[in-house]
Design a protein around this motif. Sequence first.
Motif, short mmCIF file in Angstrom:
data_model
loop_
_atom_site.label_atom_id
_atom_site.label_comp_id
_atom_site.label_asym_id
_atom_site.label_seq_id
_atom_site.Cartn_x
_atom_site.Cartn_y
_atom_site.Cartn_z
N LEU A 141 0.86 -1.18 0.00
CA LEU A 141 0.00 0.00 0.00
C LEU A 141 0.89 1.23 0.00
CD1 LEU A 141 -2.57 -1.09 2.73
CD2 LEU A 141 -3.09 -0.69 0.31
N ALA A 142 0.49 2.26 -0.74
CA ALA A 142 1.22 3.53 -0.67
C ALA A 142 0.91 4.18 0.69
CB ALA A 142 0.75 4.44 -1.80
N PRO A 143 1.78 5.07 1.18
CA PRO A 143 1.50 5.69 2.49
C PRO A 143 0.12 6.35 2.52
CG PRO A 143 3.72 6.22 1.76
CD PRO A 143 3.06 5.51 0.61
N GLY A 144 -0.68 5.98 3.53
CA GLY A 144 -2.00 6.59 3.72
C GLY A 144 -3.02 6.25 2.64
N GLU A 145 -2.77 5.25 1.84
CA GLU A 145 -3.63 4.98 0.67
C GLU A 145 -5.02 4.45 1.05
OE1 GLU A 145 -1.97 2.00 -1.97
OE2 GLU A 145 -3.39 2.49 -3.58
N ALA A 146 -5.10 3.58 2.06
CA ALA A 146 -6.38 2.90 2.33
C ALA A 146 -7.16 3.60 3.45
CB ALA A 146 -6.11 1.45 2.73
N ASP A 147 -8.44 3.82 3.19
CA ASP A 147 -9.33 4.37 4.23
C ASP A 147 -10.02 3.24 4.99
OD1 ASP A 147 -8.91 7.06 3.27
OD2 ASP A 147 -10.15 6.48 1.56
N ALA A 148 -9.93 2.04 4.44
CA ALA A 148 -10.47 0.86 5.12
C ALA A 148 -9.70 -0.36 4.61
CB ALA A 148 -11.96 0.71 4.83
N VAL A 149 -9.50 -1.30 5.53
CA VAL A 149 -8.80 -2.55 5.17
C VAL A 149 -9.67 -3.72 5.63
CG1 VAL A 149 -6.77 -3.98 5.71
CG2 VAL A 149 -6.48 -1.52 5.32
N VAL A 150 -9.74 -4.72 4.77
CA VAL A 150 -10.53 -5.92 5.08
C VAL A 150 -9.58 -7.12 5.01
CG1 VAL A 150 -12.40 -7.39 4.21
CG2 VAL A 150 -12.63 -4.90 4.11
N ILE A 151 -9.64 -7.97 6.02
CA ILE A 151 -8.79 -9.18 6.03
C ILE A 151 -9.66 -10.34 6.49
CG2 ILE A 151 -6.69 -10.26 6.93
CD1 ILE A 151 -5.46 -7.54 7.26
N VAL A 152 -10.06 -11.18 5.56
CA VAL A 152 -11.01 -12.26 5.88
C VAL A 152 -10.34 -13.61 5.68
CG1 VAL A 152 -13.24 -13.29 5.33
CG2 VAL A 152 -12.93 -10.82 5.09
#
Length: 237
Positions: A141-152
């Motif tokens: 991920l680029a720095p600060g790229e994701a506003d939400a992360v999902v790990i299932v």
Amino acid sequence: MLIVSACRQDTPASQEQQPPLMMGKTTPTNNPSGEPLTLPKTGTGNFENLVADFERKDRGIWQKPDMVISLLGNLEGKTVADIGAGTGYFTFRMVPTAKKVIGIDIDQRFIQFMDSVKVRMPEVYRKRFETRLAKPDNPLLAPGEADAVVIVNTYGYIEHRVQYFKTVWKGMSPGAKMLIIDFKKNNLPIGPPDEFKVALSQVEQELVGAGFKIDKVDRESLDYQYIIIASKPTLSQ
Ligand SMILES: C[S@@+](CC[C@H](N)C(=O)[O-])C[C@H]1O[C@@H](n2cnc3c(N)ncnc32)[C@H](O)[C@@H]1O
């Protein structure tokens, strides 16, 4: 179907007999240490079996994907990263609402699978979706790229998790939420044997060690799985 049979040619014959790794039973081992074992890499499994396992029809009943995704709140205007996306079972469900969805995996076969679904999506959705071939120790991920992360159903595959989640943390925007779902222990009929499962308390401890705040822990909504929502604190927190 075409996609699945096309991928079958890539699977060496020696791997044909491997059982599904996620919801199907893996073989119990003799593990005297009591420490959770790292799950065998899905990269060693027969791809067609894995796809069938990940897309099994009863999954919606016991994993309630739409309810689970709703725990992340409104995804409009947000970039969501699904780490360990597999066939995109969760990933694709978020495309209609999010600004952008990134399906991240370390297995090229799943990247190809998701890309083959992408080409059939309406253009408006295609523009919002991308795949990313990551490294086992870095989701890229680029720095600060994701506003939400999902790990299932992926937590137990990741090694050196405190370090890994420090890297994930850097890839999230301040206030971003992370949703983790994995299997409860107790020899349940669905999921890997207990010695491969990571206890909820250990997940919490590792996430806090990586700098996350635990917002919510839910052991009740799903029969076989726990849900954790953690967040990257905002600068003022
Ligand atoms: C059991 S599958 C779950 C797939 C999907 N999340 C789902 O619920 O259907 C685990 C996935 O994690 C991927 N994976 C394993 N280790 C990983 C890592 N370190 N980083 C990213 N993905 C990983 C595997 O290739 C596989 O696609």
